[in-house]
Scaffold this motif. Sequence first.
Motif, PDB file in Angstrom:
ATOM      1  N   VAL A 119       0.841  -1.203   0.000  1.00  0.00           N
ATOM      2  CA  VAL A 119       0.000   0.000   0.000  1.00  0.00           C
ATOM      3  C   VAL A 119       0.873   1.250   0.000  1.00  0.00           C
ATOM      4  CG1 VAL A 119      -1.914  -1.138   1.167  1.00  0.00           C
ATOM      5  CG2 VAL A 119      -0.195   0.050   2.509  1.00  0.00           C
ATOM      6  N   ARG A 120       0.261   2.333  -0.425  1.00  0.00           N
ATOM      7  CA  ARG A 120       0.935   3.628  -0.458  1.00  0.00           C
ATOM      8  C   ARG A 120       0.382   4.477   0.671  1.00  0.00           C
ATOM      9  NH1 ARG A 120       2.845   5.728  -5.587  1.00  0.00           N
ATOM     10  NH2 ARG A 120       3.962   7.637  -5.095  1.00  0.00           N
ATOM     11  N   PHE A 121       1.272   5.033   1.489  1.00  0.00           N
ATOM     12  CA  PHE A 121       0.875   5.947   2.553  1.00  0.00           C
ATOM     13  C   PHE A 121       1.188   7.359   2.079  1.00  0.00           C
ATOM     14  CE2 PHE A 121       2.000   8.474   6.333  1.00  0.00           C
ATOM     15  CZ  PHE A 121       0.769   8.468   6.961  1.00  0.00           C
ATOM     16  N   GLU A 122       0.115   8.086   1.740  1.00  0.00           N
ATOM     17  CA  GLU A 122       0.238   9.415   1.149  1.00  0.00           C
ATOM     18  C   GLU A 122       1.262   9.355   0.023  1.00  0.00           C
ATOM     19  OE1 GLU A 122       0.831  12.135   4.413  1.00  0.00           O
ATOM     20  OE2 GLU A 122      -1.162  11.736   5.202  1.00  0.00           O
ATOM     21  N   ARG A 143       5.785   3.439   0.632  1.00  0.00           N
ATOM     22  CA  ARG A 143       5.078   2.226   0.238  1.00  0.00           C
ATOM     23  C   ARG A 143       5.352   1.230   1.354  1.00  0.00           C
ATOM     24  NH1 ARG A 143       6.697  -0.212  -4.960  1.00  0.00           N
ATOM     25  NH2 ARG A 143       4.678  -1.220  -4.858  1.00  0.00           N
ATOM     26  N   LEU A 144       4.319   0.544   1.807  1.00  0.00           N
ATOM     27  CA  LEU A 144       4.417  -0.334   2.979  1.00  0.00           C
ATOM     28  C   LEU A 144       3.792  -1.691   2.698  1.00  0.00           C
ATOM     29  CD1 LEU A 144       2.989   2.294   5.467  1.00  0.00           C
ATOM     30  CD2 LEU A 144       5.399   1.752   5.190  1.00  0.00           C
ATOM     31  N   CYS A 145       4.310  -2.724   3.385  1.00  0.00           N
ATOM     32  CA  CYS A 145       3.671  -4.033   3.333  1.00  0.00           C
ATOM     33  C   CYS A 145       4.135  -4.865   4.525  1.00  0.00           C
ATOM     34  CB  CYS A 145       3.973  -4.766   2.033  1.00  0.00           C
ATOM     35  SG  CYS A 145       5.651  -5.395   1.899  1.00  0.00           S
ATOM     36  N   TYR A 146       3.422  -5.965   4.734  1.00  0.00           N
ATOM     37  CA  TYR A 146       3.787  -6.954   5.746  1.00  0.00           C
ATOM     38  C   TYR A 146       3.960  -8.299   5.051  1.00  0.00           C
ATOM     39  CZ  TYR A 146       2.490  -3.601   9.315  1.00  0.00           C
ATOM     40  OH  TYR A 146       2.431  -2.483  10.102  1.00  0.00           O
ATOM     41  N   LEU A 147       4.950  -9.052   5.509  1.00  0.00           N
ATOM     42  CA  LEU A 147       5.209 -10.396   4.997  1.00  0.00           C
ATOM     43  C   LEU A 147       5.252 -11.379   6.151  1.00  0.00           C
ATOM     44  CD1 LEU A 147       8.089  -9.331   2.671  1.00  0.00           C
ATOM     45  CD2 LEU A 147       6.081 -10.538   1.856  1.00  0.00           C
ATOM     46  N   ARG A 148       4.731 -12.594   5.902  1.00  0.00           N
ATOM     47  CA  ARG A 148       4.825 -13.679   6.877  1.00  0.00           C
ATOM     48  C   ARG A 148       5.839 -14.678   6.355  1.00  0.00           C
ATOM     49  NH1 ARG A 148      -0.179 -15.056   7.268  1.00  0.00           N
ATOM     50  NH2 ARG A 148      -0.564 -13.990   9.222  1.00  0.00           N
ATOM     51  N   GLY A 149       6.871 -14.917   7.144  1.00  0.00           N
ATOM     52  CA  GLY A 149       7.911 -15.861   6.753  1.00  0.00           C
ATOM     53  C   GLY A 149       7.467 -17.290   6.953  1.00  0.00           C
ATOM     54  N   PRO A 150       8.259 -18.249   6.491  1.00  0.00           N
ATOM     55  CA  PRO A 150       7.899 -19.662   6.601  1.00  0.00           C
ATOM     56  C   PRO A 150       7.714 -20.129   8.050  1.00  0.00           C
ATOM     57  CG  PRO A 150      10.027 -19.398   5.478  1.00  0.00           C
ATOM     58  CD  PRO A 150       9.513 -18.049   5.801  1.00  0.00           C
ATOM     59  N   VAL A 172       6.947  -9.556   9.368  1.00  0.00           N
ATOM     60  CA  VAL A 172       7.819  -8.382   9.337  1.00  0.00           C
ATOM     61  C   VAL A 172       7.201  -7.348   8.409  1.00  0.00           C
ATOM     62  CG1 VAL A 172       9.942  -9.649   9.835  1.00  0.00           C
ATOM     63  CG2 VAL A 172       9.259  -9.284   7.474  1.00  0.00           C
ATOM     64  N   GLY A 173       7.504  -6.095   8.667  1.00  0.00           N
ATOM     65  CA  GLY A 173       7.022  -4.997   7.832  1.00  0.00           C
ATOM     66  C   GLY A 173       8.160  -4.422   7.018  1.00  0.00           C
ATOM     67  N   LEU A 174       7.823  -3.978   5.808  1.00  0.00           N
ATOM     68  CA  LEU A 174       8.791  -3.327   4.930  1.00  0.00           C
ATOM     69  C   LEU A 174       8.279  -1.936   4.576  1.00  0.00           C
ATOM     70  CD1 LEU A 174       9.513  -6.212   2.385  1.00  0.00           C
ATOM     71  CD2 LEU A 174      10.788  -5.648   4.470  1.00  0.00           C
ATOM     72  N   ALA A 175       9.182  -0.972   4.496  1.00  0.00           N
ATOM     73  CA  ALA A 175       8.822   0.397   4.129  1.00  0.00           C
ATOM     74  C   ALA A 175       9.822   0.928   3.118  1.00  0.00           C
ATOM     75  CB  ALA A 175       8.815   1.281   5.365  1.00  0.00           C
ATOM     76  N   GLU A 176       9.309   1.471   2.029  1.00  0.00           N
ATOM     77  CA  GLU A 176      10.126   2.113   1.014  1.00  0.00           C
ATOM     78  C   GLU A 176       9.773   3.592   1.001  1.00  0.00           C
ATOM     79  OE1 GLU A 176      10.605   2.282  -3.838  1.00  0.00           O
ATOM     80  OE2 GLU A 176       9.434   0.675  -2.946  1.00  0.00           O
ATOM     81  N   GLU A 177      10.747   4.435   1.273  1.00  0.00           N
ATOM     82  CA  GLU A 177      10.511   5.875   1.246  1.00  0.00           C
ATOM     83  C   GLU A 177      10.474   6.341  -0.207  1.00  0.00           C
ATOM     84  OE1 GLU A 177      12.052   9.939   3.424  1.00  0.00           O
ATOM     85  OE2 GLU A 177      13.185   8.098   3.656  1.00  0.00           O
ATOM     86  N   LEU A 178       9.471   7.117  -0.550  1.00  0.00           N
ATOM     87  CA  LEU A 178       9.319   7.614  -1.918  1.00  0.00           C
ATOM     88  C   LEU A 178       9.955   8.991  -2.055  1.00  0.00           C
ATOM     89  CD1 LEU A 178       5.600   6.610  -2.433  1.00  0.00           C
ATOM     90  CD2 LEU A 178       7.634   5.369  -3.182  1.00  0.00           C
ATOM     91  N   GLY A 179      10.405   9.264  -3.262  1.00  0.00           N
ATOM     92  CA  GLY A 179      10.922  10.594  -3.572  1.00  0.00           C
ATOM     93  C   GLY A 179      12.224  10.875  -2.969  1.00  0.00           C
TER      94      GLY A 179
END
Length: 52
Positions: free
Chosen positions: A26-29, A33-40, A45-52
């Motif tokens: 998902v995009r936060f404003e 960009r954010l998401c959650y992943l479930r490992g095996p 865990v959560g991931l965040a990508e800063e835009l711009g």
Amino acid sequence: MFAVDDIDEVVARLRSHGAELVGEVVRFEDIYRLCYLRGPEGIIVGLAEELG
């Protein structure tokens, strides 16, 4: 939450090791960009990508 440079690349790499996306990326404003992943092992865990 982990900061990453390219969330799509990291999600693809982790999926190849058995991780599953929880929901969707998902995009936060116009800031992150954010998401959650479930490992095996079931750890989420959560991931965040800063835009711009």
